[in-house]
Design a protein around this motif. Sequence first.
Motif, PDB file in Angstrom:
ATOM      1  N   GLY A 109       0.787  -1.225   0.000  1.00 40.89           N
ATOM      2  CA  GLY A 109       0.000   0.000   0.000  1.00 40.89           C
ATOM      3  C   GLY A 109       0.816   1.271   0.000  1.00 40.89           C
ATOM      4  N   ALA A 110       2.148   1.173   0.108  1.00 42.55           N
ATOM      5  CA  ALA A 110       2.998   2.369   0.132  1.00 42.55           C
ATOM      6  C   ALA A 110       3.316   2.825  -1.282  1.00 42.55           C
ATOM      7  N   PHE A 111       3.599   4.123  -1.430  1.00 42.25           N
ATOM      8  CA  PHE A 111       4.100   4.600  -2.709  1.00 42.25           C
ATOM      9  C   PHE A 111       5.272   5.539  -2.488  1.00 42.25           C
ATOM     10  N   SER A 112       6.057   5.721  -3.542  1.00 46.36           N
ATOM     11  CA  SER A 112       7.289   6.499  -3.496  1.00 46.36           C
ATOM     12  C   SER A 112       7.258   7.581  -4.562  1.00 46.36           C
ATOM     13  N   VAL A 113       8.013   8.644  -4.334  1.00 43.91           N
ATOM     14  CA  VAL A 113       8.304   9.633  -5.367  1.00 43.91           C
ATOM     15  C   VAL A 113       9.817   9.724  -5.469  1.00 43.91           C
ATOM     16  N   ILE A 114      10.337   9.195  -6.557  1.00 43.45           N
ATOM     17  CA  ILE A 114      11.775   9.110  -6.765  1.00 43.45           C
ATOM     18  C   ILE A 114      12.077   9.467  -8.218  1.00 43.45           C
ATOM     19  N   ASP A 115      13.036  10.373  -8.424  1.00 45.40           N
ATOM     20  CA  ASP A 115      13.514  10.694  -9.775  1.00 45.40           C
ATOM     21  C   ASP A 115      12.386  11.077 -10.733  1.00 45.40           C
ATOM     22  N   GLY A 116      11.452  11.869 -10.251  1.00 39.09           N
ATOM     23  CA  GLY A 116      10.406  12.352 -11.128  1.00 39.09           C
ATOM     24  C   GLY A 116       9.349  11.324 -11.478  1.00 39.09           C
ATOM     25  N   ARG A 117       9.273  10.253 -10.703  1.00 38.76           N
ATOM     26  CA  ARG A 117       8.297   9.204 -10.974  1.00 38.76           C
ATOM     27  C   ARG A 117       7.582   8.819  -9.675  1.00 38.76           C
ATOM     28  N   MET A 118       6.343   8.371  -9.818  1.00 36.22           N
ATOM     29  CA  MET A 118       5.578   7.855  -8.701  1.00 36.22           C
ATOM     30  C   MET A 118       5.467   6.353  -8.860  1.00 36.22           C
ATOM     31  N   LYS A 119       5.926   5.623  -7.833  1.00 33.49           N
ATOM     32  CA  LYS A 119       5.976   4.171  -7.890  1.00 33.49           C
ATOM     33  C   LYS A 119       5.366   3.619  -6.614  1.00 33.49           C
ATOM     34  N   GLY A 120       4.768   2.449  -6.700  1.00 38.06           N
ATOM     35  CA  GLY A 120       4.237   1.920  -5.453  1.00 38.06           C
ATOM     36  C   GLY A 120       3.482   0.628  -5.595  1.00 38.06           C
ATOM     37  N   PHE A 121       2.861   0.259  -4.473  1.00 41.29           N
ATOM     38  CA  PHE A 121       2.136  -0.996  -4.332  1.00 41.29           C
ATOM     39  C   PHE A 121       0.675  -0.678  -4.037  1.00 41.29           C
ATOM     40  N   ARG A 122      -0.213  -1.369  -4.697  1.00 41.17           N
ATOM     41  CA  ARG A 122      -1.638  -1.119  -4.527  1.00 41.17           C
ATOM     42  C   ARG A 122      -2.122  -1.576  -3.155  1.00 41.17           C
ATOM     43  N   ALA A 123      -2.995  -0.771  -2.561  1.00 40.58           N
ATOM     44  CA  ALA A 123      -3.581  -1.123  -1.265  1.00 40.58           C
ATOM     45  C   ALA A 123      -4.438  -2.370  -1.409  1.00 40.58           C
ATOM     46  N   GLY A 124      -4.414  -3.197  -0.373  1.00 39.87           N
ATOM     47  CA  GLY A 124      -5.251  -4.393  -0.350  1.00 39.87           C
ATOM     48  C   GLY A 124      -4.682  -5.586  -1.081  1.00 39.87           C
ATOM     49  N   LYS A 125      -3.440  -5.471  -1.563  1.00 45.85           N
ATOM     50  CA  LYS A 125      -2.799  -6.574  -2.298  1.00 45.85           C
ATOM     51  C   LYS A 125      -1.646  -7.135  -1.472  1.00 45.85           C
ATOM     52  N   LEU A 126      -1.966  -7.538  -0.231  1.00 45.45           N
ATOM     53  CA  LEU A 126      -0.942  -7.972   0.710  1.00 45.45           C
ATOM     54  C   LEU A 126      -0.111  -9.118   0.158  1.00 45.45           C
ATOM     55  N   ARG A 127      -0.768 -10.137  -0.358  1.00 43.89           N
ATOM     56  CA  ARG A 127      -0.025 -11.320  -0.810  1.00 43.89           C
ATOM     57  C   ARG A 127       0.810 -11.044  -2.052  1.00 43.89           C
ATOM     58  N   ASP A 128       0.339 -10.141  -2.896  1.00 41.35           N
ATOM     59  CA  ASP A 128       1.151  -9.747  -4.047  1.00 41.35           C
ATOM     60  C   ASP A 128       2.434  -9.073  -3.577  1.00 41.35           C
ATOM     61  N   TYR A 129       2.315  -8.213  -2.572  1.00 42.29           N
ATOM     62  CA  TYR A 129       3.515  -7.551  -2.055  1.00 42.29           C
ATOM     63  C   TYR A 129       4.463  -8.563  -1.429  1.00 42.29           C
ATOM     64  N   ILE A 130       3.921  -9.477  -0.652  1.00 43.39           N
ATOM     65  CA  ILE A 130       4.770 -10.475   0.001  1.00 43.39           C
ATOM     66  C   ILE A 130       5.531 -11.297  -1.049  1.00 43.39           C
ATOM     67  N   ALA A 131       4.855 -11.612  -2.143  1.00 43.01           N
ATOM     68  CA  ALA A 131       5.494 -12.428  -3.188  1.00 43.01           C
ATOM     69  C   ALA A 131       6.517 -11.635  -3.989  1.00 43.01           C
ATOM     70  N   HIS A 132       6.288 -10.324  -4.164  1.00 40.00           N
ATOM     71  CA  HIS A 132       7.173  -9.527  -5.031  1.00 40.00           C
ATOM     72  C   HIS A 132       7.449  -8.163  -4.386  1.00 40.00           C
ATOM     73  N   PRO A 133       8.180  -8.115  -3.280  1.00 39.05           N
ATOM     74  CA  PRO A 133       8.343  -6.862  -2.542  1.00 39.05           C
ATOM     75  C   PRO A 133       9.243  -5.831  -3.208  1.00 39.05           C
ATOM     76  N   THR A 134       9.938  -6.204  -4.264  1.00 33.85           N
ATOM     77  CA  THR A 134      10.800  -5.233  -4.945  1.00 33.85           C
ATOM     78  C   THR A 134      10.269  -4.851  -6.322  1.00 33.85           C
TER      79      THR A 134
END
Length: 419
Positions: A280-305
């Motif tokens: 559920g977190a998102f980042s702002v790095i190098d002029g881009r917005m990147k992140g993980f969708r809220a409510g997708k816990l298992r997707d994050y656990i499987a692919h945290p990078t």
Amino acid sequence: MSEAGTAKRPLLLYVNTPFCNSKCHFCDWVVKVPIGDLRLGPESEGRRGHLDALKVQIAEQAPALVERYRPELMYWGGGTASILSPAEIETLYGALADAFPMAGIVESTIESSPESLTLDKLRLLREIGFNRISIGVQSFRDDRLRMIGRAHSASMAETSIELARQAGFDNINIDLIVGFPDQGLDEVEQMMRHAAQLPVNHYSVYAYRASEGTVLRRRLDRANAKTDLANQLEAYQLASDILTEHGFPEYTFAYFGNPICQADLAYYQMKLDWIGFGSGAFSVIDGRMKGFRAGKLRDYIAHPTEFDYDLPLSSGAQAGSLIGFALTTPEGVDAEVFRQRTGITLAEALELPEVTAYLDQLCQYGELITDSAGIRFAREDIAKVYISMNWHEQPAEDAEPAPAGPVPVEIGLPAAAPA
């Protein structure tokens, strides 16, 4: 190469905890989170998996960040960050401390809920470097707390503030909500006058938003009832007047007191990059917005990078989001900062269809001031503009949007999801 040429840029470390003790009836963030995931305990597979995934993300992404950035601010949010057990807190902080130089962090905030705080946990948080705590109080009336689905009582709320003081926190924020459909101004006044007498130095005051999908919104729809915008504006102004009277002036929309929250202003004013860790977190790095969708816990656990989205800040909706965030501050959008952050000029952004449509909505409620420095609303118009915007429905987000589909961050004021 000169020292200026090699200087590292400041960075905000954000850690998201997608767990809570309750699914609050007003909170639009939890709408996207299955309750079975939201209320996982520390020994559950999901909680352990999320902590392990956090460690992987931190370890793999930190080295490239450390080469260019110096951590200056840290913020643990959610969800409810304080729901973490002492062992989880120590493990997570240890992973961050192993990966980043932490000595230069000047403000370190954790969001919390009263029922999740103990004196021992608070002392641990102070020991590892947290110097600011935000407590999701919302109300000092037990009937109101039950109505909105909170897991704490009014007495727990007051006790949690006292425990935080005992543990050594002298920078304490509490979250409060005004403008519920059945809330009279007398209740608002009583709450705010009581709050102003507490050993607290900062207040976040949110106007209730009847977000689609929440329990309270469904109750309103079933009763064919409506919130009253005029009452919400009056309730917010009353809260503002009382806090100002007691020496807690509003320094930007919804935030009152001193010292200001540097992390919040860094976010709203686009002042620095941040990295978001966790589901559920998102980042702002190098002029881009990147992140993980809220409510997708298992997707994050499987692919945290592997971020779920990676979008340029110069795209219409993302540029609109940044403009919407910045306009909540009296300084508004600084044209030069905007150019540096997005790679396009503010003038170019104002021609984008998404930005034009959004500003047309905002300008129904306040006059936009435009000059060579940027754009802004008059301070006295900001609350009216954004509380009124709470009444605009956001388009539903597709469950699995294609890469070219709707962007994940809604244009406008970030939906408040106090812990």
